[in-house]
Every structure is written in structure tokens, then in C-alpha cells.
Design a protein around this motif. Structure first.
Motif, PDB file in Angstrom:
ATOM      1  N   ARG A  28       0.836  -1.205   0.000  1.00  0.00           N
ATOM      2  CA  ARG A  28       0.000   0.000   0.000  1.00  0.00           C
ATOM      3  C   ARG A  28       0.869   1.251   0.000  1.00  0.00           C
ATOM      4  N   THR A  29       1.937   1.219   0.778  1.00  0.00           N
ATOM      5  CA  THR A  29       2.831   2.371   0.876  1.00  0.00           C
ATOM      6  C   THR A  29       3.471   2.707  -0.465  1.00  0.00           C
ATOM      7  N   PHE A  30       3.922   1.682  -1.175  1.00  0.00           N
ATOM      8  CA  PHE A  30       4.681   1.906  -2.403  1.00  0.00           C
ATOM      9  C   PHE A  30       3.878   1.664  -3.681  1.00  0.00           C
ATOM     10  N   ALA A  31       2.566   1.511  -3.567  1.00  0.00           N
ATOM     11  CA  ALA A  31       1.712   1.271  -4.732  1.00  0.00           C
ATOM     12  C   ALA A  31       1.837   2.351  -5.816  1.00  0.00           C
ATOM     13  N   PRO A  32       2.010   3.629  -5.464  1.00  0.00           N
ATOM     14  CA  PRO A  32       2.118   4.640  -6.522  1.00  0.00           C
ATOM     15  C   PRO A  32       3.302   4.422  -7.475  1.00  0.00           C
ATOM     16  N   ALA A  41      15.533   7.880  -8.452  1.00  0.00           N
ATOM     17  CA  ALA A  41      15.845   6.767  -7.557  1.00  0.00           C
ATOM     18  C   ALA A  41      14.653   6.349  -6.705  1.00  0.00           C
ATOM     19  N   THR A  42      13.885   7.309  -6.219  1.00  0.00           N
ATOM     20  CA  THR A  42      12.733   7.000  -5.377  1.00  0.00           C
ATOM     21  C   THR A  42      11.715   6.134  -6.116  1.00  0.00           C
ATOM     22  N   VAL A  43      11.499   6.421  -7.385  1.00  0.00           N
ATOM     23  CA  VAL A  43      10.551   5.638  -8.190  1.00  0.00           C
ATOM     24  C   VAL A  43      11.010   4.191  -8.277  1.00  0.00           C
ATOM     25  N   HIS A  44      12.285   3.993  -8.590  1.00  0.00           N
ATOM     26  CA  HIS A  44      12.803   2.633  -8.739  1.00  0.00           C
ATOM     27  C   HIS A  44      12.836   1.878  -7.411  1.00  0.00           C
ATOM     28  N   LEU A  45      13.265   2.550  -6.363  1.00  0.00           N
ATOM     29  CA  LEU A  45      13.308   1.879  -5.060  1.00  0.00           C
ATOM     30  C   LEU A  45      11.902   1.604  -4.541  1.00  0.00           C
ATOM     31  N   MET A  82       8.734 -12.145 -10.781  1.00  0.00           N
ATOM     32  CA  MET A  82       8.425 -10.980  -9.955  1.00  0.00           C
ATOM     33  C   MET A  82       9.681 -10.514  -9.213  1.00  0.00           C
ATOM     34  N   SER A  83      10.460 -11.456  -8.740  1.00  0.00           N
ATOM     35  CA  SER A  83      11.706 -11.133  -8.057  1.00  0.00           C
ATOM     36  C   SER A  83      12.704 -10.467  -9.000  1.00  0.00           C
ATOM     37  N   LEU A  84      12.815 -10.966 -10.218  1.00  0.00           N
ATOM     38  CA  LEU A  84      13.719 -10.353 -11.196  1.00  0.00           C
ATOM     39  C   LEU A  84      13.325  -8.905 -11.479  1.00  0.00           C
ATOM     40  N   TYR A  85      12.054  -8.656 -11.632  1.00  0.00           N
ATOM     41  CA  TYR A  85      11.577  -7.298 -11.888  1.00  0.00           C
ATOM     42  C   TYR A  85      11.882  -6.395 -10.687  1.00  0.00           C
ATOM     43  N   ALA A  86      11.633  -6.888  -9.494  1.00  0.00           N
ATOM     44  CA  ALA A  86      11.879  -6.099  -8.279  1.00  0.00           C
ATOM     45  C   ALA A  86      13.362  -5.803  -8.101  1.00  0.00           C
ATOM     46  N   THR A  87      14.208  -6.794  -8.317  1.00  0.00           N
ATOM     47  CA  THR A  87      15.636  -6.566  -8.101  1.00  0.00           C
ATOM     48  C   THR A  87      16.225  -5.660  -9.179  1.00  0.00           C
ATOM     49  N   TYR A  88      15.678  -5.690 -10.393  1.00  0.00           N
ATOM     50  CA  TYR A  88      16.100  -4.729 -11.411  1.00  0.00           C
ATOM     51  C   TYR A  88      15.860  -3.307 -10.887  1.00  0.00           C
ATOM     52  N   HIS A  89      14.650  -3.071 -10.377  1.00  0.00           N
ATOM     53  CA  HIS A  89      14.332  -1.732  -9.865  1.00  0.00           C
ATOM     54  C   HIS A  89      15.224  -1.359  -8.679  1.00  0.00           C
ATOM     55  N   ALA A  90      15.517  -2.303  -7.804  1.00  0.00           N
ATOM     56  CA  ALA A  90      16.370  -2.017  -6.651  1.00  0.00           C
ATOM     57  C   ALA A  90      17.772  -1.599  -7.102  1.00  0.00           C
ATOM     58  N   LEU A  95      21.706   2.689  -8.244  1.00  0.00           N
ATOM     59  CA  LEU A  95      22.606   3.323  -9.208  1.00  0.00           C
ATOM     60  C   LEU A  95      22.282   4.812  -9.343  1.00  0.00           C
ATOM     61  N   LEU A  96      20.999   5.145  -9.379  1.00  0.00           N
ATOM     62  CA  LEU A  96      20.596   6.542  -9.506  1.00  0.00           C
ATOM     63  C   LEU A  96      20.868   7.358  -8.243  1.00  0.00           C
TER      64      LEU A  96
END
Length: 128
Positions: A28-32, A41-45, A82-90, A95-96
Motif C-alpha cells: 500500500r505504501t509503495f503502490a504509486p 531513484a525513489t521511483v525505482h526503489l 516478480m523477483s527479477l523485476y523487483a531486483t532490477y528496480h532495486a 545506481l541513480l
């Protein structure tokens, strides 16, 4: 009734319920940020945290409450994607977070090794 009670007090179910509650709060916190593919960086994290929590919630429901719907381990490909997608964003988010002068020395695969102090010391590039 006793089998239902045994199910409810099973350690994986008790911890699964708590994991589910906190995972849903994180989601819920990070749904946006969940479906954004570009940004700072905030968007990706934020996206990484959403999808890691979603993976945890999904796996908990899948395995702890419904025992994998009798589909076995081969159904784990979905959670792994799902994990691959999440870790890409992390990794992208981290990096950003680096300053522009440091960012040019790293990419999505090497940022996990930031800072490379030992490497810099070996090659005499350390500031100290």
C-alpha cells in the motif's frame, strides 16, 4: 474442527499471516510506484519494495495457505519473474542514488559492489 485448528496454529500459517499483513502495508505504501518504469531513484526503489512485498505476500498465500494449489515447484517461475523485476528496480534505484561522477563507473550489474575501496587501494586510486 481439529484439523482446522491445527492448520491455524501451524508455524508457517501464524508467521504467514503476520507476513501477509505487513507485506500488504508495504505494498500500500509503495503502490504509486509499482507500475512506473522510469524515474528517479525513489521511483525505482519504491517499485522494488512494492514488488518484493508483492512476491512475499503472493508466495505466502500460495504456499502457506493453499499449499501451492497442488501445482508443485514448477509454479515458482511466476514468483521468480516478480523477483527479477523487483531486483532490477532495486539495482537501478541504487545506481541513480550515486552522484554523477560515481555513477559513470558503475552499471546495473556492478553497482552492487559500490564502493570499490579495496579495488581502488590495490590500484593506487584511493584518495587516502
Amino acid at each position: 474442527m481439529s484439523s482446522f485448528l491445527e492448520f491455524i496454529v501451524a508455524p508457517n500459517v501464524v508467521t504467514g499471516v503476520l507476513s501477509l499483513i505487513f507485506g500488504l502495508l508495504v505494498m500500500r505504501t509503495f503502490a504509486p510506484y509499482a507500475f512506473r518504469v522510469r524515474g528517479h531513484a525513489t521511483v525505482h526503489l519504491g517499485a522494488a519494495l512494492f514488488w518484493l512485498a508483492a512476491r512475499g505476500v503472493g508466495r505466502s498465500v500460495w504456499w502457506d495457505f493453499f499449499q501451492g494449489f497442488d501445482l508443485g515447484n514448477s509454479s515458482n517461475w511466476f514468483w521468480n519473474l516478480m523477483s527479477l523485476y523487483a531486483t532490477y528496480h532495486a539495482l537501478r534505484g541504487f545506481l541513480l542514488l550515486l552522484g554523477p561522477e560515481e555513477r559513470e563507473d558503475y552499471n546495473i550489474l556492478t553497482v552492487a559492489f559500490y564502493p570499490r575501496r579495496l579495488w581502488k587501494r590495490i590500484h593506487g586510486d584511493d584518495e587516502k
